[in-house]
Scaffold this motif. Structure first.
Motif, short mmCIF file in Angstrom:
data_model
loop_
_atom_site.label_atom_id
_atom_site.label_comp_id
_atom_site.label_asym_id
_atom_site.label_seq_id
_atom_site.Cartn_x
_atom_site.Cartn_y
_atom_site.Cartn_z
N HIS A 31 -3.33 -2.12 -5.64
CA HIS A 31 -4.24 -1.35 -4.79
C HIS A 31 -4.43 0.04 -5.41
O HIS A 31 -3.48 0.68 -5.84
CB HIS A 31 -3.69 -1.22 -3.37
N ALA A 32 -5.66 0.49 -5.43
CA ALA A 32 -5.98 1.78 -6.06
C ALA A 32 -5.41 2.97 -5.32
O ALA A 32 -5.13 4.00 -5.93
CB ALA A 32 -7.49 1.93 -6.19
N ALA A 33 -5.22 2.87 -4.04
CA ALA A 33 -4.78 4.02 -3.23
C ALA A 33 -3.37 3.82 -2.69
O ALA A 33 -3.10 4.05 -1.53
CB ALA A 33 -5.76 4.25 -2.09
N SER A 34 -2.45 3.40 -3.53
CA SER A 34 -1.06 3.19 -3.11
C SER A 34 -0.27 4.49 -3.23
O SER A 34 -0.62 5.38 -4.01
CB SER A 34 -0.40 2.13 -3.97
N SER A 35 0.82 4.56 -2.45
CA SER A 35 1.64 5.77 -2.46
C SER A 35 3.12 5.43 -2.31
O SER A 35 3.47 4.42 -1.70
CB SER A 35 1.27 6.69 -1.30
N HIS B 40 0.82 -1.21 0.00
CA HIS B 40 0.00 0.00 0.00
C HIS B 40 0.85 1.26 0.00
O HIS B 40 0.44 2.29 -0.51
CB HIS B 40 -0.93 0.03 1.22
N ILE B 41 2.03 1.17 0.63
CA ILE B 41 2.89 2.36 0.72
C ILE B 41 4.35 1.92 0.74
O ILE B 41 4.71 0.90 1.33
CB ILE B 41 2.56 3.22 1.96
N LEU B 42 5.17 2.68 0.07
CA LEU B 42 6.63 2.52 0.12
C LEU B 42 7.19 3.84 0.61
O LEU B 42 6.90 4.90 0.03
CB LEU B 42 7.19 2.19 -1.27
N VAL B 43 7.96 3.80 1.68
CA VAL B 43 8.62 5.00 2.20
C VAL B 43 10.12 4.84 2.00
O VAL B 43 10.73 3.96 2.60
CB VAL B 43 8.29 5.23 3.70
N LEU C 190 13.95 0.83 -5.66
CA LEU C 190 12.87 0.27 -4.84
C LEU C 190 11.51 0.71 -5.36
O LEU C 190 10.56 -0.08 -5.38
CB LEU C 190 13.04 0.67 -3.37
N SER C 191 11.40 1.94 -5.82
CA SER C 191 10.14 2.42 -6.39
C SER C 191 9.79 1.64 -7.66
O SER C 191 8.65 1.24 -7.86
CB SER C 191 10.23 3.92 -6.71
N ARG C 192 10.78 1.42 -8.50
CA ARG C 192 10.57 0.65 -9.73
C ARG C 192 10.16 -0.78 -9.42
O ARG C 192 9.22 -1.31 -9.99
CB ARG C 192 11.87 0.63 -10.54
N TYR C 193 10.91 -1.42 -8.52
CA TYR C 193 10.63 -2.82 -8.17
C TYR C 193 9.29 -2.96 -7.46
O TYR C 193 8.63 -3.99 -7.58
CB TYR C 193 11.73 -3.39 -7.27
N ALA C 194 8.89 -1.95 -6.70
CA ALA C 194 7.65 -2.02 -5.93
C ALA C 194 6.40 -1.76 -6.78
O ALA C 194 5.30 -2.11 -6.36
CB ALA C 194 7.69 -1.01 -4.78
N HIS C 195 6.57 -1.19 -7.94
CA HIS C 195 5.42 -0.81 -8.76
C HIS C 195 4.40 -1.93 -8.96
O HIS C 195 3.20 -1.71 -8.76
CB HIS C 195 5.86 -0.24 -10.11
N PRO C 196 4.79 -3.16 -9.33
CA PRO C 196 3.79 -4.21 -9.51
C PRO C 196 3.00 -4.51 -8.23
O PRO C 196 1.80 -4.80 -8.29
CB PRO C 196 4.61 -5.43 -9.93
N LEU C 197 3.65 -4.42 -7.08
CA LEU C 197 2.96 -4.66 -5.81
C LEU C 197 2.05 -3.50 -5.44
O LEU C 197 0.96 -3.69 -4.92
CB LEU C 197 3.98 -4.91 -4.70
N LEU C 198 2.50 -2.28 -5.72
CA LEU C 198 1.69 -1.10 -5.43
C LEU C 198 0.48 -1.01 -6.36
O LEU C 198 -0.59 -0.56 -5.95
CB LEU C 198 2.54 0.17 -5.58
N ALA C 199 0.64 -1.47 -7.58
CA ALA C 199 -0.44 -1.37 -8.57
C ALA C 199 -1.63 -2.27 -8.24
O ALA C 199 -2.71 -2.10 -8.80
CB ALA C 199 0.10 -1.72 -9.95
#
Length: 93
Positions: A74-78, A27-30, A63-72
């Motif tokens: 959920h509609a409200a990911s950040s 749902h979120i990557l910080v 990490l943002s690039r790699y996380a994209h499939p997991l974040l996608a």
């Protein structure tokens, strides 16, 4: 919990593999890792300045690039990228 070194690409990939194995997405990557060396940049060795870039810049991008499939999933990911005050003003050592 998982201990990892975000300056190491293999560890970055391992983080997201671990998340995928233990959840239904992300749902979120910080991106909050960072560091520096307390001496003039002109005195850094090549390994030192490369490690600073791996930790402070490349880790957040990858990490943002790699996380994209997991974040996608959920509609409200950040993605939240945390910076340093040193990016806005000179900090004396």
């Amino acid at each position: 919990a998982l201990a990892a070194d975000v300056s190491d690409d293999e560890d970055r990939r391992q983080i997201l593999d671990w998340v995928e194995d233990h959840s239904d997405g992300l749902h979120i990557l910080v991106n909050n890792a960072g560091g520096n060396i307390t001496r003039p940049a002109t005195e850094y060795t090549e390994d030192e300045w490369r490690n600073i870039f791996e930790t402070n810049l490349f880790s957040a991008f990858e990490l943002s690039r790699y996380a994209h499939p997991l974040l996608a999933r959920h509609a409200a990911s950040s993605i939240v990228n945390v910076g340093s005050v040193s990016g806005l003003t000179h900090v004396r050592s």
